[in-house]
Design a protein around this motif. Structure first.
Motif, PDB file in Angstrom:
ATOM      1  N   TYR A  82       0.880  -1.175   0.000  1.00 50.86           N
ATOM      2  CA  TYR A  82       0.000   0.000   0.000  1.00 50.86           C
ATOM      3  C   TYR A  82       0.912   1.217   0.000  1.00 50.86           C
ATOM      4  O   TYR A  82       1.661   1.425   0.948  1.00 50.86           O
ATOM      5  CB  TYR A  82      -0.876   0.027   1.263  1.00 50.86           C
ATOM      6  N   SER A  83       0.836   2.011  -1.052  1.00 48.53           N
ATOM      7  CA  SER A  83       1.804   3.104  -1.191  1.00 48.53           C
ATOM      8  C   SER A  83       1.175   4.478  -1.385  1.00 48.53           C
ATOM      9  O   SER A  83       0.273   4.651  -2.204  1.00 48.53           O
ATOM     10  CB  SER A  83       2.738   2.815  -2.377  1.00 48.53           C
ATOM     11  N   ALA A  84       1.677   5.433  -0.626  1.00 48.71           N
ATOM     12  CA  ALA A  84       1.269   6.828  -0.799  1.00 48.71           C
ATOM     13  C   ALA A  84       2.310   7.593  -1.617  1.00 48.71           C
ATOM     14  O   ALA A  84       2.197   8.798  -1.811  1.00 48.71           O
ATOM     15  CB  ALA A  84       1.092   7.498   0.558  1.00 48.71           C
ATOM     16  N   HIS A 108       3.507   8.988  -4.632  1.00 47.10           N
ATOM     17  CA  HIS A 108       2.809   9.294  -5.876  1.00 47.10           C
ATOM     18  C   HIS A 108       3.796   9.715  -6.954  1.00 47.10           C
ATOM     19  O   HIS A 108       3.587  10.689  -7.656  1.00 47.10           O
ATOM     20  CB  HIS A 108       1.770  10.387  -5.618  1.00 47.10           C
ATOM     21  N   ASP A 137      -2.367   2.086  -4.687  1.00 45.10           N
ATOM     22  CA  ASP A 137      -1.989   3.488  -4.491  1.00 45.10           C
ATOM     23  C   ASP A 137      -3.135   4.292  -3.876  1.00 45.10           C
ATOM     24  O   ASP A 137      -4.265   4.175  -4.312  1.00 45.10           O
ATOM     25  CB  ASP A 137      -1.619   4.139  -5.838  1.00 45.10           C
ATOM     26  N   ALA A 138      -2.818   5.094  -2.889  1.00 46.16           N
ATOM     27  CA  ALA A 138      -3.781   6.032  -2.299  1.00 46.16           C
ATOM     28  C   ALA A 138      -2.971   7.082  -1.562  1.00 46.16           C
ATOM     29  O   ALA A 138      -1.754   6.924  -1.402  1.00 46.16           O
ATOM     30  CB  ALA A 138      -4.711   5.308  -1.335  1.00 46.16           C
ATOM     31  N   ASP A 139      -3.621   8.160  -1.089  1.00 49.90           N
ATOM     32  CA  ASP A 139      -2.839   9.117  -0.304  1.00 49.90           C
ATOM     33  C   ASP A 139      -2.719   8.591   1.141  1.00 49.90           C
ATOM     34  O   ASP A 139      -3.347   7.590   1.494  1.00 49.90           O
ATOM     35  CB  ASP A 139      -3.422  10.529  -0.368  1.00 49.90           C
ATOM     36  N   ASP A 140      -1.895   9.244   1.934  1.00 47.96           N
ATOM     37  CA  ASP A 140      -1.632   8.746   3.299  1.00 47.96           C
ATOM     38  C   ASP A 140      -2.923   8.500   4.074  1.00 47.96           C
ATOM     39  O   ASP A 140      -3.110   7.436   4.672  1.00 47.96           O
ATOM     40  CB  ASP A 140      -0.778   9.755   4.086  1.00 47.96           C
ATOM     41  N   ILE A 174      -4.854   5.489   2.863  1.00 43.20           N
ATOM     42  CA  ILE A 174      -4.245   4.213   3.256  1.00 43.20           C
ATOM     43  C   ILE A 174      -4.561   3.903   4.719  1.00 43.20           C
ATOM     44  O   ILE A 174      -4.951   2.778   5.060  1.00 43.20           O
ATOM     45  CB  ILE A 174      -2.718   4.244   3.010  1.00 43.20           C
ATOM     46  N   LEU A 187       4.475   5.542   3.372  1.00 42.77           N
ATOM     47  CA  LEU A 187       3.808   6.828   3.565  1.00 42.77           C
ATOM     48  C   LEU A 187       4.803   7.953   3.300  1.00 42.77           C
ATOM     49  O   LEU A 187       6.019   7.734   3.340  1.00 42.77           O
ATOM     50  CB  LEU A 187       3.239   6.930   4.988  1.00 42.77           C
ATOM     51  N   ARG A 222       1.907  11.237   9.579  1.00 41.64           N
ATOM     52  CA  ARG A 222       1.067  10.091   9.210  1.00 41.64           C
ATOM     53  C   ARG A 222       1.742   8.776   9.621  1.00 41.64           C
ATOM     54  O   ARG A 222       1.074   7.833  10.024  1.00 41.64           O
ATOM     55  CB  ARG A 222       0.760  10.105   7.713  1.00 41.64           C
TER      56      ARG A 222
END
Ligand code: FE
Length: 352
Positions: free
Chosen positions: A37-39, A41, A64-67, A70, A88, A93
């Motif tokens: 799971y990665s923030a 970008h 992928d998502a923002d902090d 996630i 992150l 975060r």
């Protein structure tokens, strides 16, 4: 027509047998997959993941998502989360996820030797909760034809009346700003920090909007004359060969604030093994890979970040041109703990 039925049954049996083989396959290759799971970008990271797979044979499945996205996802998935590894891009975060129990401790001789203690999560003896792999500075860019250097050499001065109508920032609630403001709250105390934030709002050229690169471009276009940006967005423009980006860089100057006192604000991007990781060994291998000389140099050459491992090679003309500078030393946990307070101040002073 009736003949079709037995044939269909045989076909179904074949499908069932094939499905059973397929179902067995992931168990057989359990350690060869990493659910990430990665923030982060940054498109340049693709090479980082590809090199890891090449070196270890472990396939990376990325979400992928923002902090914030996630953290919310990990919370809602609970023990059934497929996440093995979390990346992150903000200190607060990382701290939040640690406090909320979304990580698990990792004991690694390699990581504790390579990653400085200030860039690691809490360790109660069973290992660190997270590891920082790269850092970024929150810089001031300005139009030197409109702004005197001495008026922007400290973050504090961005709130001075002399800079009225000149400032552009992204949303005050963005993690990059929340962390800077959290650190400033530590330096100034809550009361002065709130007055400072009020001063920033009073100096805005326009309401906060866009990302960091938009702020740099807004200085170049004359929409404002002072802006805040993370160092890698600036370095990316500095290394760009696009004429439009070259023109932007020609128009601006950069300031590393607070060199005469507490130093320039630094944020950290890092990783951790997820609390309910099913592929723990692969996740630890990935963390150790991120501390390798190859990956560390890549953080610099690919995404213009400073490597966390001391002595790592930069291979980046923009970062090299920045030289060395004094960095702030507020602990990540303090920045994290100040976040709620900062958000309340932002609401009170009307910083969107
Ligand atoms: Fe960013």
């Amino acid at each position: 027509m009736s003949l079709a039925r037995p044939r269909l049954t045989a076909f179904k049996r074949l499908i069932a047998a094939a499905a059973a083989v397929l179902a067995a396959a992931p168990a057989f290759a359990q350690d060869k997959v990493l659910n990430l799971y990665s923030a982060r970008h940054y498109q340049t990271d693709e090479a980082l993941y590809a090199n890891f797979t090449k070196a270890t044979g472990i396939k990376v499945n990325r979400v992928d998502a923002d902090d914030a996205g996630i953290l919310a996802r990990l919370q809602s998935e609970g023990a059934s989360s497929p996440a093995d590894l979390i990346l992150l891009v903000d200190a607060a975060r990382l701290w939040r996820a640690e406090v909320d129990g979304l990580f698990q401790p990792v004991k690694s001789k390699l990581l504790s030797e390579q990653i400085p203690a200030t860039l690691r999560g809490k360790d109660d003896g069973s290992g660190s909760q997270w590891f920082g792999f790269s850092t970024r500075a929150r810089l001031v860019v300005y139009d030197k034809t409109k702004v005197a250097k001495a008026d922007v050499d400290r973050y504090e001065k961005l709130a001075d009346p002399v800079n009225k109508g000149l400032l552009c920032t992204r949303s005050g609630s963005h993690p990059y700003n929340l962390s800077l403001f959290g650190a400033m709250t530590e330096h100034l105390g809550a009361e002065k920090a709130e007055a400072w934030l009020k001063g920033l709002v009073a100096n805005m050229a326009r309401p906060p909007k866009g990302g960091d690169t938009d702020q740099i471009k807004a200085v170049a276009s004359g929409e404002c004359a002072i802006a805040l940006t993370n160092s890698y967005y600036l370095a990316r423009l500095m290394r760009s060969e696009l004429p439009a980006d070259r023109a932007v860089i020609e128009k601006i100057d950069v300031m590393f604030p607070n060199q005469a006192d507490h130093g320039t604000h630094i944020n950290v991007a890092g990783g951790a093994v997820a609390r309910h990781a099913k592929n723990r060994d692969a996740a630890v291998k990935f963390l150790e890979y991120l501390a390798s000389p190859e990956a560390q140099t890549y953080f610099a050459s690919g995404n213009n970040e400073w490597p966390a491992v001391r002595g790592a090679t930069l291979k980046n003309p923009a970062l090299e041109s920045f030289g060395s500078f004094k960095t702030e030393s507020v602990p990540v946990s303090v920045i994290g703990m100040n976040q709620v307070k900062v958000q309340q101040m932002l609401d009170r002073v009307g910083y969107r």
